[in-house]
Enzyme design. Structure first.
Site, PDB file in Angstrom:
ATOM      1  CB  CYS A   1      -6.318  -0.480   5.179  1.00 30.08           C
ATOM      2  SG  CYS A   1      -4.518  -0.871   5.282  1.00 30.08           S
TER       3      CYS A   1
ATOM      4  CD  GLU B   1      -1.724   4.762   3.417  1.00 28.13           C
ATOM      5  OE1 GLU B   1      -2.885   5.274   3.543  1.00 28.13           O
ATOM      6  OE2 GLU B   1      -1.616   3.637   2.657  1.00 28.13           O
TER       7      GLU B   1
ATOM      8  CG  HIS C   1      -2.006  -1.099   1.242  1.00 29.93           C
ATOM      9  ND1 HIS C   1      -2.955  -1.129   1.946  1.00 29.93           N
ATOM     10  CD2 HIS C   1      -1.984  -2.327   0.585  1.00 29.93           C
ATOM     11  CE1 HIS C   1      -3.749  -1.900   1.856  1.00 29.93           C
ATOM     12  NE2 HIS C   1      -3.325  -2.878   0.876  1.00 29.93           N
TER      13      HIS C   1
ATOM     14  CB  CYS D   1      -1.840   1.635   5.941  1.00 31.52           C
ATOM     15  SG  CYS D   1      -1.471   0.939   4.353  1.00 31.52           S
TER      16      CYS D   1
END
Length: 181
Positions: A106, A78, A76, A109
């Site tokens: 999420c 991040e 992801h 993250c």
């Protein structure tokens, strides 16, 4: 009495000016995160998510979602940005950094942000914006404490017996040898 009135006005003016400066700064770095989100989609690397790690008002790294490019569901924006910032700065603790994310992180993250000790998180869109275009809604449910991991069709079981015992012992046996921070 005039002095008190004038000092209150001065404090209020200062507070408003500081707030405006922070908003401008946040807008600047959040815009970079959004640009990364577009860049990631345009080059086919992953979903529309971007993140920027900032230290002392300077961009350390600017990254986007790399899930498709790396065939890695943990890539992801991040997490990618945190990994790259740690490499670039040569440390795992980023307490002097901030992260700007195009969307509400999420749980994975958010966990990475927490574990890296980043001091400030600023995000743009709510998770519902991602859900609206097909991203998994269990993420927003987990963020708000309203969901159940059963939505992921995942069985979670704590081991019992010797398996659990030896797994727990590893922490006790290595605590003197390993220090994270």
């Amino acid at each position: 009495m005039k002095y008190v009135k004038d000092s209150k006005k001065t404090v209020k003016t200062h507070v408003l000016a500081t707030f405006a400066a922070v908003q401008d700064r946040d807008h600047k770095f959040l815009t970079k995160a959004v640009e990364e989100a577009y860049r990631g989609v345009d080059c086919g690397d992953g979903g529309p998510f971007g993140a920027v790690v900032v230290r002392n008002d300077e961009v350390v790294v600017s990254c986007h979602n790399m899930v498709l490019k790396h065939t890695d569901p943990t890539a992801h924006a991040e997490v990618t940005a945190i990994r790259e910032a740690c490499k670039k700065l040569g440390k795992i603790e980023l307490s002097d950094c901030e992260i700007y994310a195009s969307c509400e992180p999420c749980p994975m993250c958010f966990g990475a942000v927490h574990l890296s000790r980043i001091k400030r998180l600023v995000y743009g869109a709510k998770a519902e914006a991602a859900i609206a275009i097909g991203f998994d809604d269990f993420i927003a449910d987990a963020l708000r404490g309203t969901g159940f991991y059963q939505k992921a069709n995942l069985e979670i079981k704590k081991a019992e017996g010797n398996g659990a015992l030896i797994a727990e012992q590893v922490f006790e046996k290595t605590k003197e040898k390993f220090q994270m921070y």
